[in-house]
Write a protein that holds these residues in place. Structure first.
Motif, PDB file in Angstrom:
ATOM      1  N   GLU A  42       0.841  -1.192   0.000  1.00 38.30           N
ATOM      2  CA  GLU A  42       0.000   0.000   0.000  1.00 38.30           C
ATOM      3  C   GLU A  42       0.878   1.245   0.000  1.00 38.30           C
ATOM      4  O   GLU A  42       0.826   2.066   0.904  1.00 38.30           O
ATOM      5  CB  GLU A  42      -0.926  -0.042   1.210  1.00 38.30           C
ATOM      6  N   THR A  43       1.727   1.337  -1.004  1.00 36.46           N
ATOM      7  CA  THR A  43       2.631   2.477  -1.140  1.00 36.46           C
ATOM      8  C   THR A  43       2.634   2.882  -2.610  1.00 36.46           C
ATOM      9  O   THR A  43       1.831   2.393  -3.393  1.00 36.46           O
ATOM     10  CB  THR A  43       4.076   2.099  -0.756  1.00 36.46           C
ATOM     11  N   ALA A  44       3.582   3.743  -2.970  1.00 31.96           N
ATOM     12  CA  ALA A  44       3.675   4.179  -4.356  1.00 31.96           C
ATOM     13  C   ALA A  44       4.009   3.021  -5.296  1.00 31.96           C
ATOM     14  O   ALA A  44       3.897   3.153  -6.515  1.00 31.96           O
ATOM     15  CB  ALA A  44       4.715   5.287  -4.484  1.00 31.96           C
ATOM     16  N   GLU A  45       4.441   1.884  -4.740  1.00 33.07           N
ATOM     17  CA  GLU A  45       4.619   0.681  -5.551  1.00 33.07           C
ATOM     18  C   GLU A  45       3.354   0.363  -6.331  1.00 33.07           C
ATOM     19  O   GLU A  45       3.406  -0.081  -7.472  1.00 33.07           O
ATOM     20  CB  GLU A  45       4.902  -0.523  -4.642  1.00 33.07           C
ATOM     21  N   ALA A  46       2.213   0.569  -5.670  1.00 31.57           N
ATOM     22  CA  ALA A  46       0.939   0.238  -6.295  1.00 31.57           C
ATOM     23  C   ALA A  46       0.738   1.044  -7.570  1.00 31.57           C
ATOM     24  O   ALA A  46       0.128   0.571  -8.527  1.00 31.57           O
ATOM     25  CB  ALA A  46      -0.201   0.485  -5.312  1.00 31.57           C
TER      26      ALA A  46
ATOM     27  N   LEU B  85      14.253   4.387 -10.469  1.00 33.40           N
ATOM     28  CA  LEU B  85      13.510   4.794  -9.278  1.00 33.40           C
ATOM     29  C   LEU B  85      13.648   3.752  -8.172  1.00 33.40           C
ATOM     30  O   LEU B  85      13.844   4.059  -7.004  1.00 33.40           O
ATOM     31  CB  LEU B  85      12.041   4.893  -9.685  1.00 33.40           C
ATOM     32  N   LYS B  86      13.543   2.506  -8.578  1.00 30.06           N
ATOM     33  CA  LYS B  86      13.628   1.393  -7.644  1.00 30.06           C
ATOM     34  C   LYS B  86      15.079   1.225  -7.166  1.00 30.06           C
ATOM     35  O   LYS B  86      15.316   0.840  -6.024  1.00 30.06           O
ATOM     36  CB  LYS B  86      13.143   0.146  -8.383  1.00 30.06           C
ATOM     37  N   ALA B  87      16.020   1.508  -8.074  1.00 26.16           N
ATOM     38  CA  ALA B  87      17.432   1.315  -7.717  1.00 26.16           C
ATOM     39  C   ALA B  87      17.893   2.365  -6.699  1.00 26.16           C
ATOM     40  O   ALA B  87      18.799   2.095  -5.908  1.00 26.16           O
ATOM     41  CB  ALA B  87      18.292   1.380  -8.971  1.00 26.16           C
ATOM     42  N   THR B  88      17.264   3.547  -6.715  1.00 25.97           N
ATOM     43  CA  THR B  88      17.735   4.647  -5.871  1.00 25.97           C
ATOM     44  C   THR B  88      17.843   4.271  -4.385  1.00 25.97           C
ATOM     45  O   THR B  88      18.931   4.346  -3.813  1.00 25.97           O
ATOM     46  CB  THR B  88      16.834   5.882  -6.059  1.00 25.97           C
ATOM     47  N   PRO B  89      16.727   3.866  -3.754  1.00 27.40           N
ATOM     48  CA  PRO B  89      16.876   3.513  -2.332  1.00 27.40           C
ATOM     49  C   PRO B  89      17.748   2.284  -2.125  1.00 27.40           C
ATOM     50  O   PRO B  89      18.390   2.162  -1.074  1.00 27.40           O
ATOM     51  CB  PRO B  89      15.436   3.248  -1.881  1.00 27.40           C
ATOM     52  N   ILE B  90      17.774   1.387  -3.103  1.00 26.48           N
ATOM     53  CA  ILE B  90      18.598   0.182  -2.951  1.00 26.48           C
ATOM     54  C   ILE B  90      20.068   0.577  -2.905  1.00 26.48           C
ATOM     55  O   ILE B  90      20.855   0.069  -2.098  1.00 26.48           O
ATOM     56  CB  ILE B  90      18.324  -0.820  -4.087  1.00 26.48           C
ATOM     57  N   ILE B  91      20.458   1.523  -3.773  1.00 25.02           N
ATOM     58  CA  ILE B  91      21.858   1.967  -3.778  1.00 25.02           C
ATOM     59  C   ILE B  91      22.197   2.634  -2.440  1.00 25.02           C
ATOM     60  O   ILE B  91      23.237   2.356  -1.836  1.00 25.02           O
ATOM     61  CB  ILE B  91      22.105   2.934  -4.951  1.00 25.02           C
ATOM     62  N   LEU B  92      21.298   3.487  -1.968  1.00 27.64           N
ATOM     63  CA  LEU B  92      21.600   4.208  -0.729  1.00 27.64           C
ATOM     64  C   LEU B  92      21.654   3.270   0.480  1.00 27.64           C
ATOM     65  O   LEU B  92      22.576   3.345   1.288  1.00 27.64           O
ATOM     66  CB  LEU B  92      20.571   5.320  -0.503  1.00 27.64           C
ATOM     67  N   THR B  93      20.689   2.374   0.597  1.00 24.34           N
ATOM     68  CA  THR B  93      20.757   1.441   1.729  1.00 24.34           C
ATOM     69  C   THR B  93      21.914   0.465   1.524  1.00 24.34           C
ATOM     70  O   THR B  93      22.480  -0.035   2.500  1.00 24.34           O
ATOM     71  CB  THR B  93      19.445   0.654   1.910  1.00 24.34           C
TER      72      THR B  93
ATOM     73  N   THR C 238       5.941   2.250   4.145  1.00 25.27           N
ATOM     74  CA  THR C 238       6.840   2.996   3.271  1.00 25.27           C
ATOM     75  C   THR C 238       8.256   2.423   3.296  1.00 25.27           C
ATOM     76  O   THR C 238       8.836   2.255   4.361  1.00 25.27           O
ATOM     77  CB  THR C 238       6.892   4.474   3.698  1.00 25.27           C
ATOM     78  N   GLY C 239       8.763   2.132   2.121  1.00 23.39           N
ATOM     79  CA  GLY C 239      10.160   1.700   2.022  1.00 23.39           C
ATOM     80  C   GLY C 239      10.417   0.280   2.465  1.00 23.39           C
ATOM     81  O   GLY C 239      11.569  -0.119   2.604  1.00 23.39           O
TER      82      GLY C 239
END
Lengths: 303, 392, 353
Positions: B101-105, C72-80, C283-284
């Protein structure tokens, strides 16, 4: 009420306890396996499926142990033969097993089993207070309690235990006596996976009588944490698992009191309690980490 | 050394790209696979602004927050999607489970639109805001959101007044309980959950002024271990009827049955799980509704239909249902519940007709008043007689 | 790899080429094998792997939008991933990126909602970033404090704190941070539009990706070119030597853990300001673990991490296509990801030479 919480501690702590005993065996030989969560899931599904097919929960236990072992075998192969990083491999196994068991477990979500049910032990279960807490459980729980002293005996009083611990501490001793430490580690990881699998069976076949995807919900991760809390000692790991179970039962009881404590804080309690227990134990004395394991935990990667 | 690292990184990307190009290149002659719909290319649908939302698509998309076989919330919606599949063989039904239930959706919905969907069913409350964002970008796509209170030009919401059958189940529970202590295992304190707990307690109290309902939060929508813990804990405390608001419901009903207490179901009829203790339950019946919503949308009649705002199906519409009674429910209890059911259907009875007091005794709904839909579905309190605490 | 590098000058040019080609071949095989295996799995389940892979590739590389989704998906993955890689260089295992990201998201949302609501982008966004960094650092600080003063193993504490962080976020979105206009549903209010990161037209891709790349470069620079980095690497490769050299080991431990927390916290901030716009209980979720895996796959090298983060992002995005296109359940994506990771992790020793 205290009796209820303690009974609840055994009920919900047993699966974690079995998994942590398995992880303890593996870590004593120098291999940390974050994939315990995955082995538990595989055991939970395998045990449930076989119980559905045969109607015999004991066959389910065998199957669950075997499935847990299969998952652990992936870990052993990648870590010991391919030299992959233990922590990363364990984490990957967790993801992989969640996917695998969810996929193959779909048709079992709606299945029903008789499974294991509480068998009160005659006479003993009639003892006030203690009887209800200790002697009114399913057979797997009794077995898991009996396992702990056996494991302690094997680890610290038998040659087998010496060999296992040598694999984790001083592998040159093993080389000197003509034993291949890698083989010992392999067997330890497999045994650990087997116990974690049986822990999963306890969760699915004895405690909940259900299978749903990802039903372990972090219990395997907690089991790994408890081993360190326990300083790699079986009795302490048992205590830790029951403490975790008690914390879960406690927060449910507190909720029913209607006290103005946020439920989200109560949800944290089992984890905070585990952390606090770790802190107390470590403060008292620096625990003796198996040497090979110390290397892994200190980031020196590889098998 | 550092250069080697760069080279390695480049090799990685190069490998990935090579595979990509190879696959894309080789695909042209083969083609025709069901996976990628022909309409996928003309995606940016600003041009579609004039078309009525929902028309001209080749697919219908459903996104679920859990898995389809959870014996509960998601399965009910999944069964609805199967009905759509059957009624519209020309439309491909696209499904995605476990959509967070996030922007993933948003991405999942965008993907479905690119695969030809002009009608989307986001079926969980947390999918509402992502769906509103996607709806803004695609005015030609019709969205039917399950349970939301916000709408848009091309996004309507639907839900069922499940609290009606839950109230009736509460009546049965209040009648049947010997200890007067009822238990409710729930996930997290959201309005839908609190509303159902309140309905149950009001139903029970309408026939037993001393009835109380103990609420236990598990923090999860489906964790059988914690469910079994919660059920055992409630039973240990003297509760003799247990019900729940969870996505998967089997464990609690079976645990109650094994321990010899009564149970009330949710989402689906699970009477076979508890031949002795089953009282009754509440369930969803989305099939006809979903088919009708799709029909309205593909005919270009979304705007102005009853579905372009907040549609709520009721007991009288057969969108929500009271499940069968268990074998051990005596005839007088059945008769009483049926009587109340008839009163709900003809409108002479409203479970939340004032006065309704909360746990601390404050009047939340005044004497003689009826709450609005928005008020009900934004419930943030528990009624008198419920034992438990909502985090504030 | 060190041995290889040392041996390089002694080898002839053709040998270098040969070994390079061979190593590229091995890498290609490592990347392809899981897809072949998974293809068999798909076939067994009645799905044509070829058409499916093609549509997966199309959905990720087919156009700007798809590529944007991957980045977009890679961004948080790179940072974490950096949050795991940097402490790893000092010999620490930080599995707490998940919780640090969540608390970073919580702090940045809190600031955005209560203090930065009226601010312009130029002031607000940097402040929000700082708040996120602070949040991540606070959470990592608990692990660091327990490590240094309580001698608690950071792997276990950071892992356990992930669960605590998730409940902490729930606590706030169900309570103090609950949006008064969302009918009592557990979301924070939406942050002011001025605080949203700029977005590339036609995609959802925001500037956060550039930020992640920049941080990867900074971490690489610090590790490779500075004295601090040297100390970190010495400590990581040989703690005894570091002790003998008189380095302050505890201070370094605290520093790398805090820096890791800062990076993960920034990932949380970017999630909020970049795509989410408001804080939700989930979130996240999972980015911390994916980042940890990306770091391990990249052997904790910041630049390689960009590639592995990209790969994981690609699989996640393509996974949606897999599910929608094939009708297979979402769990099958995990299987594919697991297979890919197994091969990459298992091939490590070969690469090390």
């Amino acid at each position: 009420m205290i009796a209820d919480i303690l009974t609840g501690a055994l009920r919900s702590g047993t699966s974690v306890m079995l998994a942590s005993q398995g992880e303890l065996v593996s870590e004593r030989a120098g291999v940390i396996n974050l994939g315990t969560e995955g082995a538990m899931l595989a055991g939970a599904l395998g045990g449930f499926a076989v119980t559905v097919w045969t109607g015999n929960p004991w066959l389910g236990v065998l199957a669950g142990g075997f499935c847990g072992m299969l998952i652990a075998a992936i870990h052993a192969f990648l870590v010991l033969t391919c030299g992959a990083n233990q922590l990363a491999t364990g984490l990957t196994i967790m993801f992989f097993a969640i996917g695998l068991t969810s996929f193959f477990g779909r048709e079992f979500v709606s299945q029903r089993i008789v499974g294991f049910n509480p068998v009160p032990i005659p006479l003993l279960s009639d003892i006030p207070f203690v009887g209800g807490i200790l002697f009114n459980h399913d057979p797997l729980t009794y077995l898991s309690i009996a396992l702990v002293p056996c494991l302690w005996y094997a680890l610290f009083r038998k040659r087998l235990g010496v060999i296992l611990r040598a694999a984790g501490e001083r592998e040159e001793v093993l080389f000197a006596s003509g034993i291949n430490p890698k083989l010992v580690r392999y067997l330890a990881v497999l045994a650990g996976g087997c116990l974690a699998g049986v822990g999963g069976v306890q969760l699915s076949v004895a405690f909940t009588h259900s299978w749903v995807e990802n039903m372990t919900q972090g219990r395997g991760v907690v089991a790994v944490a408890l081993v360190i809390f326990a300083s790699w000692k079986p009795a302490r790991a048992m205590l830790g698992a029951y403490l975790f179970g008690a914390a879960q039962a406690l927060q449910l009881t507190v909720q029913q009191m209607g006290w103005p404590i946020s439920t989200f804080f109560l949800f944290m309690v089992p984890y905070l309690l585990t952390l606090a227990a770790l802190l107390v134990v470590e403060r008292r004395k620096q625990s003796v980490t198996p040497e090979a394991l110390g290397k892994v935990l200190a980031g020196d990667t590889g098998g | 050394m550092k250069r080697r690292v760069w080279i390695k990184a480049n090799q990685w990307i190069a490998c990935a790209l090579t595979i990509a190009v190879l696959m894309a290149g080789c695909s042209q002659p083969g083609g025709g696979g069901g996976a990628s719909a022909p309409g996928a290319a003309d995606t940016e649908s600003a041009s579609g602004g004039t078309a009525a939302p929902g028309t001209g698509g080749t697919a219908v998309g459903f996104i679920f927050v859990g898995t389809k076989d959870d014996h509960g919330y998601n399965q009910a919606a999944y069964i609805g999607s199967e009905a759509v599949e059957k009624a519209y063989p020309d439309l491909k039904v696209l499904r995605a489970e476990n959509v967070p239930e996030t922007a993933e959706a948003e991405r999942v919905m965008e993907q479905m639109i690119r695969d030809g969907a002009k009608i989307i069913f986001p079926t969980s409350y947390g999918h509402l805001d992502p769906a509103l964002n996607v709806a803004k970008r695609h005015p030609d796509v019709a969205f039917f959101h399950q349970g939301g209170l916000k709408t848009a030009e091309n996004l309507g919401t639907y839900f069922g007044t499940i609290w009606e059958p839950i109230y009736l189940a509460g009546v049965a529970a209040g009648k049947m309980s010997k200890t007067g202590k009822l238990g409710y295992v729930v996930s997290v304190p959201i309005p839908q959950v609190l509303l159902n707990v309140n309905a149950f307690q009001l139903g029970a109290r309408s026939v037993n002024p001393n009835a109380t309902t103990s609420v236990v939060f598990t923090g999860s929508w489906c964790d059988p271990g914690q469910q079994a813990n919660a059920a055992n804990s409630l039973i240990d405390a003297g509760v003799d009827v247990i019900t729940q608001h969870q996505d998967c419901t089997k464990t609690i009903i079976e645990t109650a049955e094994r321990r010899g207490v009564m149970s009330v179901g949710y989402h689906t009829d699970a009477s076979e799980l508890a031949p002795n203790g089953w009282l009754t339950g509440s369930s969803w019946n989305w099939s006809d509704l979903f088919v009708d919503m799709v029909k309205v949308a593909v005919n270009g009649e979304f705007k102005g239909s009853k579905y372009d705002g907040k549609y709520r199906g009721m007991l009288k519409d057969d969108i929500v249902q009271l499940a069968n009674f268990g074998a051990n429910v005596p005839d007088d209890v059945k008769a009483l519940v049926e009587e109340k059911k008839a009163a709900l259907i003809d409108g002479t009875l409203h479970p939340f007709a004032g006065p309704v007091k909360d746990q601390t005794g404050n009047v939340r709904i005044a004497e003689g008043e009826l709450p609005t839909l928005d008020e009900l579905e934004a419930t943030d309190y528990l009624v008198e007689g419920v034992i438990g605490n909502i985090p504030k | 790899m060190k041995q290889q590098a040392a041996a390089l000058p002694l080898q002839g040019a053709s040998d270098i080429w040969r070994s390079r080609v061979r190593s590229a071949g091995v890498q290609a095989a490592v990347l392809l094998a899981p897809f072949v295996l998974y293809g068999l799995f798909l076939l067994a389940n009645g799905v044509n792997p070829w058409t499916l892979y093609v549509s997966m590739i199309r959905s990720t590389f087919g156009d700007l939008y798809g590529l944007g989704e991957v980045l977009l998906k890679a961004t948080p993955i790179i940072l974490t991933g950096l949050a795991a890689a940097l402490p790893a260089k000092a010999g620490l295992v930080n599995v707490g990126g998940e919780g640090q990201l969540a608390i970073g998201a919580l702090f940045s949302t809190w600031f955005a909602v209560f203090y930065l609501d009226q601010m312009s982008a130029w002031v607000g966004i940097p402040l929000m970033l700082l708040a996120g960094a602070l949040g991540g650092a606070v959470w990592a600080g608990i692990t660091a404090a327990l490590k240094v003063s309580g001698r608690l193993n950071e792997t276990i504490t950071s892992l356990l704190l992930n669960y605590v962080a998730a409940y902490t976020v729930s606590f706030f979105v169900h309570g103090l941070l609950k949006d008064p206009e969302s009918f009592n549903w557990p979301f924070s209010p939406e942050i002011s539009p001025a605080l949203r990161l700029p977005i590339l037209d036609g995609t959802r891709l925001h500037i956060g990706f550039a930020v992640a790349i920049a941080f990867a470069a900074v971490v690489w620079f610090v590790l490779a070119k500075t004295r601090v980095g040297f100390r970190i690497r010495v400590l990581g490769s040989n703690r005894l030597a570091a002790e003998r050299a008189g380095f302050n080991i505890n201070r370094t431990y605290v520093a790398v853990l805090l820096a890791g927390g800062v990076l993960a916290g920034i990932a949380g901030m970017i999630e909020i300001a970049g795509i989410e716009g408001r804080l939700r209980p989930e979130t996240g979720a999972d980015y911390g673990y994916l980042g940890f895996l990306a770091a391990m796959m990249a052997w904790n090298h910041p630049v390689r991490l960009i590639a592995t983060g990209f790969l994981l992002g690609m699989i996640s995005v393509a996974g949606n296509t897999l599910e929608i296109g094939s009708g297979l359940p979402s769990s099958s994506v995990h299987i594919l990801m697991g297979l890919v990771l197994f091969f990459i992790l298992g091939s490590r020793r070969q690469k090390e030479g």
